[in-house]
Motif scaffolding. Structure first.
Motif, mmCIF file in Angstrom:
data_model
loop_
_atom_site.group_PDB
_atom_site.id
_atom_site.type_symbol
_atom_site.label_atom_id
_atom_site.label_comp_id
_atom_site.label_asym_id
_atom_site.label_seq_id
_atom_site.Cartn_x
_atom_site.Cartn_y
_atom_site.Cartn_z
ATOM 1 N N LEU A 1 0.832 -1.202 0.000
ATOM 2 C CA LEU A 1 0.000 0.000 0.000
ATOM 3 C C LEU A 1 0.865 1.249 0.000
ATOM 4 C CD1 LEU A 1 -2.935 1.214 0.469
ATOM 5 C CD2 LEU A 1 -2.387 1.117 2.917
ATOM 6 N N ASP A 2 0.435 2.259 -0.756
ATOM 7 C CA ASP A 2 1.006 3.610 -0.696
ATOM 8 C C ASP A 2 2.496 3.623 -1.033
ATOM 9 O OD1 ASP A 2 1.185 6.344 -0.313
ATOM 10 O OD2 ASP A 2 1.288 6.205 1.872
ATOM 11 N N LEU A 3 2.793 3.467 -2.324
ATOM 12 C CA LEU A 3 4.177 3.379 -2.783
ATOM 13 C C LEU A 3 4.870 4.738 -2.732
ATOM 14 C CD1 LEU A 3 2.676 0.871 -4.033
ATOM 15 C CD2 LEU A 3 4.298 1.031 -5.928
ATOM 16 N N ASP A 4 6.095 4.750 -2.215
ATOM 17 C CA ASP A 4 6.929 5.930 -2.383
ATOM 18 C C ASP A 4 7.695 5.784 -3.707
ATOM 19 O OD1 ASP A 4 9.050 4.160 -1.867
ATOM 20 O OD2 ASP A 4 9.200 4.764 0.227
ATOM 21 N N TYR A 5 8.513 6.787 -4.040
ATOM 22 C CA TYR A 5 9.152 6.764 -5.360
ATOM 23 C C TYR A 5 10.070 5.563 -5.538
ATOM 24 C CZ TYR A 5 11.933 8.016 -9.400
ATOM 25 O OH TYR A 5 12.568 7.969 -10.617
ATOM 26 N N GLN A 6 10.802 5.197 -4.502
ATOM 27 C CA GLN A 6 11.731 4.076 -4.617
ATOM 28 C C GLN A 6 10.998 2.786 -4.977
ATOM 29 O OE1 GLN A 6 14.307 3.593 -1.236
ATOM 30 N NE2 GLN A 6 15.340 1.798 -2.061
ATOM 31 N N GLU A 7 9.841 2.573 -4.364
ATOM 32 C CA GLU A 7 9.054 1.383 -4.687
ATOM 33 C C GLU A 7 8.382 1.519 -6.052
ATOM 34 O OE1 GLU A 7 7.522 -0.525 -0.543
ATOM 35 O OE2 GLU A 7 6.588 1.364 -1.140
ATOM 36 N N ASP A 8 7.815 2.687 -6.305
ATOM 37 C CA ASP A 8 7.075 2.895 -7.544
ATOM 38 C C ASP A 8 7.967 2.713 -8.764
ATOM 39 O OD1 ASP A 8 4.760 3.655 -9.053
ATOM 40 O OD2 ASP A 8 5.632 5.649 -9.307
ATOM 41 N N SER A 9 9.211 3.150 -8.675
ATOM 42 C CA SER A 9 10.114 3.081 -9.828
ATOM 43 C C SER A 9 10.574 1.663 -10.130
ATOM 44 C CB SER A 9 11.331 3.981 -9.589
ATOM 45 O OG SER A 9 12.054 3.567 -8.442
ATOM 46 N N ALA A 10 10.399 0.759 -9.166
ATOM 47 C CA ALA A 10 10.853 -0.619 -9.366
ATOM 48 C C ALA A 10 9.728 -1.639 -9.279
ATOM 49 C CB ALA A 10 11.920 -0.967 -8.326
ATOM 50 N N ALA A 11 8.483 -1.182 -9.164
ATOM 51 C CA ALA A 11 7.354 -2.091 -8.946
ATOM 52 C C ALA A 11 7.092 -2.973 -10.170
ATOM 53 C CB ALA A 11 6.107 -1.296 -8.611
ATOM 54 N N GLN A 12 6.646 -4.205 -9.907
ATOM 55 C CA GLN A 12 6.228 -5.097 -10.993
ATOM 56 C C GLN A 12 4.893 -4.637 -11.569
ATOM 57 O OE1 GLN A 12 7.404 -8.361 -7.893
ATOM 58 N NE2 GLN A 12 6.563 -9.370 -9.682
ATOM 59 N N ALA A 13 4.068 -4.029 -10.722
ATOM 60 C CA ALA A 13 2.783 -3.478 -11.148
ATOM 61 C C ALA A 13 2.414 -2.370 -10.177
ATOM 62 C CB ALA A 13 1.701 -4.558 -11.154
ATOM 63 N N ASP A 14 1.699 -1.380 -10.679
ATOM 64 C CA ASP A 14 1.233 -0.324 -9.779
ATOM 65 C C ASP A 14 -0.155 0.116 -10.195
ATOM 66 O OD1 ASP A 14 1.470 2.304 -11.471
ATOM 67 O OD2 ASP A 14 3.369 1.271 -11.758
ATOM 68 N N ALA A 15 -0.904 0.610 -9.228
ATOM 69 C CA ALA A 15 -2.283 1.018 -9.467
ATOM 70 C C ALA A 15 -2.644 2.176 -8.557
ATOM 71 C CB ALA A 15 -3.237 -0.152 -9.230
ATOM 72 N N ASN A 16 -3.564 3.009 -9.031
ATOM 73 C CA ASN A 16 -4.130 4.085 -8.229
ATOM 74 C C ASN A 16 -5.625 3.830 -8.086
ATOM 75 O OD1 ASN A 16 -1.717 5.824 -8.025
ATOM 76 N ND2 ASN A 16 -1.969 6.024 -10.227
ATOM 77 N N PHE A 17 -6.128 3.944 -6.869
ATOM 78 C CA PHE A 17 -7.533 3.705 -6.590
ATOM 79 C C PHE A 17 -8.155 4.979 -6.036
ATOM 80 C CE2 PHE A 17 -5.474 -0.391 -6.329
ATOM 81 C CZ PHE A 17 -6.358 -1.260 -6.967
ATOM 82 N N VAL A 18 -9.265 5.404 -6.627
ATOM 83 C CA VAL A 18 -10.043 6.534 -6.132
ATOM 84 C C VAL A 18 -11.378 5.980 -5.665
ATOM 85 C CG1 VAL A 18 -10.959 8.826 -6.624
ATOM 86 C CG2 VAL A 18 -8.944 8.000 -7.876
ATOM 87 N N LEU A 19 -11.650 6.091 -4.372
ATOM 88 C CA LEU A 19 -12.858 5.529 -3.784
ATOM 89 C C LEU A 19 -13.577 6.587 -2.965
ATOM 90 C CD1 LEU A 19 -11.424 2.171 -2.346
ATOM 91 C CD2 LEU A 19 -12.382 2.548 -4.616
ATOM 92 N N THR A 20 -14.891 6.416 -2.818
ATOM 93 C CA THR A 20 -15.661 7.290 -1.941
ATOM 94 C C THR A 20 -15.573 6.778 -0.509
ATOM 95 O OG1 THR A 20 -17.745 6.068 -2.095
ATOM 96 C CG2 THR A 20 -17.286 7.697 -3.835
#
Length: 239
Positions: A173-192
């Motif tokens: 949950l909640d990737l910082d740049y170091q994780e985001d730049s090396a992630a196998q997959a990433d997603a953004n979720f917008v929920l109410t």
């Protein structure tokens, strides 16, 4: 172990500081770890020409990064003479997310413009912008109620956003740049606040991910959004 030392289901340190702008009708400084985004809401007593005499209001957003929001300086987009596709995509996402929980007819023929300025970026700027913008929007609407221009805050629910990803085979949950730049997959979720889905953006960066992993990411996002909504409620004085 994540680079930050966090458990897979832990947010970064998050704070939503309301009322940071002297002049804006609503404002919030959203901090997600080392990502800091200033969100301001400005009210105009007019709507875009295509909404005139419709009896409906409008909420829209603009997004930008300061030149030294990142490790190396980037030119201002105004100096380049045009916005990047990324900027346009993010500001449209912010606007869509806020309109999803706004009763536009109840806003009458007024427009609220949200400005999201990234002061410092370390991953998740769009999710921080959406989460902080809701606070700024709510405060601006409450200001209109206090002035007698509206009878009630025209928001039907909370809205917040969070990133999730798959890092070294683990859903986090909640990737910082170091994780985001090396992630196998990433997603953004917008929920109410009630858990309804506004938007999901997901991409396999290295290899495809399974439906089971997608469901795990959604579950992580729901937990994170619940925490963010609680912080929003505190920021606007509802907790």
């Amino acid at each position: 172990m994540r680079p930050s030392g966090r458990a897979p289901d832990r947010l970064r340190a998050v704070s939503l500081e309301p009322g940071v702008s002297k002049y804006a009708e609503g404002s919030c400084l959203a901090r997600f770890g080392d990502t800091h985004v200033l969100c301001t809401a400005s009210v105009a007593q007019r709507v875009p020409p295509w909404l005139r005499d419709s009896g409906r209001g409008w909420v829209t957003a603009e997004y930008g990064m300061l030149p030294r929001a990142t490790a190396e300086r980037t030119d201002r987009e105004a100096a380049r003479g045009r916005q990047t596709g990324r900027t346009q995509e993010i500001q449209r996402l912010i606007g869509r997310s806020l309109r999803a929980v706004t009763d536009l007819p109840a806003l009458a023929e007024m427009q609220i413009r949200i400005d999201c300025d990234v002061l410092q970026a370390d991953g998740g700027t769009r999710t921080a912008a959406i989460t902080g913008s809701f606070v700024a929007l709510h405060l601006a609407c409450q200001r209109l109620v206090d002035l007698g221009l509206l009878t009630a805050v025209p928001l039907t629910d909370h809205v917040a956003a969070i990133s999730c990803g798959i890092c070294e085979g683990v859903c986090v949950l909640d990737l910082d740049y170091q994780e985001d730049s090396a992630a196998q997959a990433d997603a953004n979720f917008v929920l109410t606040g009630k858990g309804a889905i506004v938007e999901v953006q997901g991409t396999a960066e290295q290899q495809p991910f399974s439906e089971a992993q997608l469901l795990e990411l959604i579950a992580l996002a729901r937990g994170g959004i619940a925490e963010l909504v609680a912080l929003q409620r505190q920021a606007i004085g509802l907790a």
